[in-house]
Design a protein around this motif. Structure first.
Motif, mmCIF file in Angstrom:
data_model
loop_
_atom_site.group_PDB
_atom_site.id
_atom_site.type_symbol
_atom_site.label_atom_id
_atom_site.label_comp_id
_atom_site.label_asym_id
_atom_site.label_seq_id
_atom_site.Cartn_x
_atom_site.Cartn_y
_atom_site.Cartn_z
ATOM 1 N N LEU A 149 -10.793 2.242 10.138
ATOM 2 C CA LEU A 149 -9.891 2.835 9.146
ATOM 3 C C LEU A 149 -8.454 2.368 9.356
ATOM 4 C CD1 LEU A 149 -10.963 6.572 8.689
ATOM 5 C CD2 LEU A 149 -10.586 4.913 6.879
ATOM 6 N N ILE A 150 -8.092 2.456 10.624
ATOM 7 C CA ILE A 150 -6.711 2.049 10.921
ATOM 8 C C ILE A 150 -6.502 0.581 10.611
ATOM 9 C CG2 ILE A 150 -5.113 1.681 12.844
ATOM 10 C CD1 ILE A 150 -6.146 4.363 13.983
ATOM 11 N N HIS A 151 -7.526 -0.228 10.902
ATOM 12 C CA HIS A 151 -7.423 -1.659 10.630
ATOM 13 C C HIS A 151 -7.252 -1.919 9.132
ATOM 14 C CE1 HIS A 151 -9.096 -5.689 9.892
ATOM 15 N NE2 HIS A 151 -8.351 -5.998 10.997
ATOM 16 N N ASP A 152 -8.134 -1.263 8.355
ATOM 17 C CA ASP A 152 -8.049 -1.445 6.897
ATOM 18 C C ASP A 152 -6.708 -0.923 6.332
ATOM 19 O OD1 ASP A 152 -10.483 -2.596 6.964
ATOM 20 O OD2 ASP A 152 -11.578 -0.923 6.039
ATOM 21 N N LEU A 153 -6.347 0.216 6.895
ATOM 22 C CA LEU A 153 -5.082 0.801 6.406
ATOM 23 C C LEU A 153 -3.899 -0.101 6.729
ATOM 24 C CD1 LEU A 153 -4.191 3.354 4.965
ATOM 25 C CD2 LEU A 153 -3.822 4.453 7.170
ATOM 26 N N LEU A 154 -3.987 -0.716 7.885
ATOM 27 C CA LEU A 154 -2.924 -1.642 8.287
ATOM 28 C C LEU A 154 -2.884 -2.840 7.327
ATOM 29 C CD1 LEU A 154 -0.830 -1.740 10.511
ATOM 30 C CD2 LEU A 154 -2.413 -3.073 11.895
ATOM 31 N N ASP A 155 -4.089 -3.338 7.008
ATOM 32 C CA ASP A 155 -4.132 -4.447 6.041
ATOM 33 C C ASP A 155 -3.555 -4.026 4.688
ATOM 34 O OD1 ASP A 155 -5.240 -6.102 7.902
ATOM 35 O OD2 ASP A 155 -7.311 -5.881 7.183
ATOM 36 N N TYR A 156 -3.937 -2.822 4.267
ATOM 37 C CA TYR A 156 -3.471 -2.315 2.964
ATOM 38 C C TYR A 156 -1.953 -2.229 2.916
ATOM 39 C CZ TYR A 156 -3.020 0.868 -1.029
ATOM 40 O OH TYR A 156 -2.690 1.434 -2.225
ATOM 41 N N SER A 157 -1.411 -1.739 4.039
ATOM 42 C CA SER A 157 0.044 -1.571 4.056
ATOM 43 C C SER A 157 0.760 -2.915 4.113
ATOM 44 C CB SER A 157 0.462 -0.714 5.250
ATOM 45 O OG SER A 157 0.214 -1.426 6.463
ATOM 46 N N ARG A 158 0.070 -3.927 4.554
ATOM 47 C CA ARG A 158 0.715 -5.245 4.656
ATOM 48 C C ARG A 158 0.579 -6.093 3.377
ATOM 49 N NH1 ARG A 158 -1.699 -6.909 10.571
ATOM 50 N NH2 ARG A 158 -0.207 -5.770 11.884
ATOM 51 N N LEU A 159 -0.180 -5.579 2.405
ATOM 52 C CA LEU A 159 -0.453 -6.390 1.211
ATOM 53 C C LEU A 159 0.814 -6.893 0.529
ATOM 54 C CD1 LEU A 159 -3.449 -4.551 -0.504
ATOM 55 C CD2 LEU A 159 -3.419 -6.849 0.435
ATOM 56 N N ASN A 160 1.811 -6.013 0.386
ATOM 57 C CA ASN A 160 3.054 -6.397 -0.317
ATOM 58 C C ASN A 160 4.037 -7.115 0.575
ATOM 59 O OD1 ASN A 160 2.152 -5.437 -2.721
ATOM 60 N ND2 ASN A 160 3.276 -3.501 -2.640
#
Lengths: 323, 505
Positions: free
Chosen positions: B324-335
């Motif tokens: 979850l944290i990994h995906d969330l980290l990716d999500y937050s880095r998208l922009n």
């Protein structure tokens, strides 16, 4: 718009009214009727035309014209009180002066040339003027035709002693000629015309237009000057205006109730005018001298019978006598 | 009856001009007649002078009667005769008197002839001389009468000409006054009204209404003016409303801008927080997981029954938490951690995604087909991630049939619409929007973190596009998303999107 035009219209009417007043200011109020004795021929043309045109009435004058067959008769009417003024040739006036009649000449209103002449019967051996010698010549005594005859004979150097001079009333001369009482006579129309008609080719006429010019005058008794002074001046004013107009023969003939053609024959011999000249005095003096031939001469001052004051008021330039 | 201003002006000019010409003509005629009469008086004066000479010559004739006097006499007579013949009068009165004068002259000539007929002047009777002088005097009188007639005629003509000039001048003045009134009434007054109307309009008063005096050019002008003013009022009302709307929109835009800024700030903080949180959480979580695994390895025998199960749960939980944290980290880095945009091949992206999922494709016996796909403007890694997520979901949520994924593209103006169709279970209509929200999953206990489609939507949004899901008619779902064909298209779309968002806000 109409409201704005009204002041202009009033102004225009006032202006024209003033002009009209100025032009007609010489008119007088009508007073008593003035009667003037005239002859029914062109010698009184100015008076007759003025009456026919209504010029007297326009001047505010009440004028009646009374017809007389001759100036001599008109003067008789004047002295008889039938008229207030009369027109007459100078010869009757000279006679009246000689008779001591009281009158005044106010103006000369017409001059007539060739107004008198002589008619004779060829069968009495008269073909030329010199044939009058030894003949019986009739005329009206102390008249213009009498004076013409004297001058006619003088001009041809025929002495009065060389012929027989007979005097008859004007209306008798024609009959006397036909009756053989006289061989010729000196007269005027319409009497001569009657003789010409009766004699036909037998008649012979002798004219001389340059030896005698008759001067027809407007005369009145001295009282008229005090009785109707303004009317007298008024009449002269009317005549002065008429003098500048041409003669209207139809009007005159209509007033006289005659054929205009009859007047046409006379028009060239008449010269209507309005004047008072020294020549009138000379003429009257000459006539007075003739009238007194054979009698004890009296000194008569013609000026006493001439009054130029009224004409001077009307047209001073027309007064050419020395006073 | 309608009379135009032009006609009125023409009438005024004609009337005043005509009257003016008449006035001038009257004065001209008066002057001409004056000099004509004056010339006639001069001629008459000469005749008069010659008639005056008759008296003197007549005396000479009566006294001498010689050849010299006769010659002079005849000469004078001829001279006068010629002058009288040359005299012409335009009025009957004068002409009649001229004829009298001619007759008198003839008599004078005859009288003179009579005098001269005497060889000896001394023998000439006195009355001949008297008659000669009388006739000469009469001639003088007659000339004076002619003078009088001429003067009278001159006075009359003077009077009538004066009256005519006065009346014409008065008429001209009246006409000028009327013309002035006319000009005021029909031109100046409407003009003043129009000027006043324009002045008031210039001051902003649009309620002005010009008076329409009559149906002429000014009346039409006033009518047109009033109509245009009405139109202007309407336009001004619309303009005011528009200005108010623009002001409101500007206000809203400013508000939105502020909100967007706040939001962006908030997002940035959130991203920072997510990143920091994810990053900082990973360390203790890694310790939990590590020590859980260590416990299981060293002390597995000592745990019995439920304790062992619980330890396994703890270890799985930690692992799940790490994902979850990994995906969330990716999500937050998208922009913030995206690659620069460039022209990319959609087919290459699709191929890379397929390669990343090769194992799942093979295990699920999945099949990927596609139409010709275009090149477009974007971040190749992120577009690859989009395909990877969509393909992964198609494989995860497969139906009983073998998974079949088909990719197609359609150009819509400056945008491409890409469709990824599968034959999986499909998504109920009620969840077709929710699936793009973070942490949303259709079924509990389902595989995945619930961040994949949220990331897809965020990537598509970063590229200026939109994504939505439709039901596939043959079963399954069709994910459709739009991407810009070029940089310009993307910029334009991004601007429009921003505006629309602000409008919506």
């Amino acid at each position: 718009m109409k409201g704005k035009l009204l002041p202009f219209a009033v102004f225009l009417m006032l202006a024209l009214g003033l002009l009209g007043w100025g032009c007609g200011s010489k008119e007088r109020a009508s007073s008593a009727t003035l009667r003037i004795g005239v002859q029914s021929n062109l010698a009184s043309a100015l008076l007759i035309q003025a009456k026919a045109e209504g010029a007297f009435a326009a001047q505010g004058l009440d004028v009646d014209l009374v017809m007389y067959p001759s100036g001599k008769r008109a003067l008789e009417g004047l002295f008889a009180g039938e008229v207030d003024l009369a027109t007459s040739a100078e010869m009757p006036l000279s006679v009246a002066a000689l008779e001591g009649k009281e009158f005044k000449i106010f103006a000369e209103i017409c001059e007539l040339t060739d107004g008198a002449w002589i008619v004779a019967d060829r069968e009495r051996g008269i073909h030329s003027a010199s044939d009058l010698r030894g003949k019986r010549i009739g005329t009206q005594k102390h008249s213009a035709v009498h004076y013409f005859l004297i001058r006619f004979l003088q001009a041809r150097e025929i002495e009065l002693t060389e012929l027989q001079l007979l005097f008859f009333p004007a209306e008798e001369l024609h009959e006397r000629l036909l009756a053989g009482d006289i061989d010729a006579y000196s007269m005027r129309n319409p009497f001569i015309a009657e003789t010409l008609k009766a004699l036909g080719p037998r008649a012979v006429e002798f004219h001389d237009p340059v030896i005698y010019v008759q001067m027809f005058c407007l005369a009145g008794t001295p009282e008229i000057r005090t009785r109707s002074p303004e009317e007298l001046v008024g009449i002269l004013e009317v005549l002065h205006r008429q003098e500048r107009k041409p003669l209207d023969l139809n009007k005159i003939a209509g007033f006289l109730n005659v054929d205009p053609k009859l007047l046409q024959d006379d028009v060239e011999r008449h010269q209507p005018l309005l004047t008072l000249r020294q020549e009138l005095i000379l003429m009257m003096e000459a006539e007075l001298a003739m009238l007194q031939e054979g009698a004890e001469p009296r000194e008569i001052n013609v000026l006493n019978w001439i009054c130029s004051d009224e004409l001077m008021q009307v047209t001073p330039a027309a007064v050419k006598l020395i006073r | 009856m309608r009379t135009s201003i032009r006609s009125r002006l023409r009438m005024i000019v004609l009337l005043c001009g005509g009257l003016g010409i008449l006035v001038v003509a009257s004065v001209q005629w008066k002057t001409h007649r004056f000099y004509q009469n004056l010339a006639k008086i001069d001629e008459l004066d000469e005749v008069n002078a010659h008639f005056s000479e008759i008296n003197q010559l007549a005396r000479d004739l009566l006294k001498h009667g010689n050849e010299r006097t006769r010659t002079q006499w005849y000469s004078l007579m001829d001279h006068i005769e010629a002058e009288l013949a040359a005299l012409e009068f335009i009025n009957e009165d004068a002409e009649g008197h001229r004829e009298h004068l001619v007759r008198t002259h003839t008599l004078i000539r005859e009288a003179g002839d009579r005098v001269m007929s005497y060889e000896d002047p001394a023998r000439v009777p006195e009355f001949h001389g008297d008659q000669l002088f009388l006739l000469a005097s009469r001639a003088g009188d007659q000339v004076e009468v002619l003078f009088g007639i001429l003067y009278q005629r001159m006075q009359q003509e003077e009077l009538w000409t004066l009256i005519a000039v006065f009346v014409l001048t008065a008429a001209l003045i009246l006409s000028l006054m009327l013309s002035g009134f006319h000009v005021y009434r029909y031109i100046a007054r409407p003009l003043l009204a129009i000027r006043e109307g324009l002045r008031q309009t210039g001051q902003g008063n649009l309620d002005v209404k010009l008076p329409v005096y009559r149906d002429d050019e000014f009346g039409q002008l006033a009518t047109d003016f009033n109509r245009e003013l009405e139109n202007l009022k309407k336009v001004t009302s619309s303009r005011d409303a528009l200005e108010r709307e623009i002001a409101q929109r500007k206000q809203a835009e400013a508000d939105l801008e502020r909100t967007v800024q706040k939001l962006e700030s908030s997002n940035a903080e959130l991203e920072q927080f997510a990143y920091v949180a994810s990053h900082d959480l990973q360390q203790p979580l890694r310790m939990v997981s590590s020590f859980s695994e260590l416990l299981m390895e060293r002390y597995e025998d000592q745990f019995e029954g439920e304790a062992k199960t619980w330890l396994t749960f703890a270890a799985d939980g930690a692992k799940r938490m790490q994902e979850l944290i990994h995906d969330l980290l990716d999500y937050s880095r998208l922009n913030t951690r995206g690659s620069p945009f460039g022209t990319i091949s959609l087919e290459a992206c699709m191929a890379r995604a397929e390669l990343y999922l090769l194992e799942e494709m093979v295990s699920n016996e999945g099949r990927l087909t596609h139409d010709t796909l275009p090149e477009l403007w974007g971040d190749e890694n992120q577009i690859t991630a989009v395909f990877q997520n969509l393909f992964s979901n198609a494989l995860k949520f497969r139906s009983d049939e073998k998974p079949h994924i088909h990719v197609s593209a359609e150009q819509l103006g400056g945008m491409w619409q890409i469709s990824v169709a599968d034959n999986g279970k499909g998504i109920p209509e009620a969840f077709r929007e929710k699936v793009f929200s973070i942490f949303q999953r259709l079924e509990s206990g389902q595989e995945g973190t619930g961040i994949g489609l949220a990331s897809v939507r965020r990537i598509v949004a970063r590229h200026g596009g939109e994504i939505w899901v439709d039901a596939n008619s043959g079963g399954g779902s069709i994910f459709r998303f739009t991407l810009a064909a070029s940089m310009d298209s993307m910029n334009s779309t991004m601007s429009q999107t921003v505006v629309e968002r602000k409008m919506d806000a």
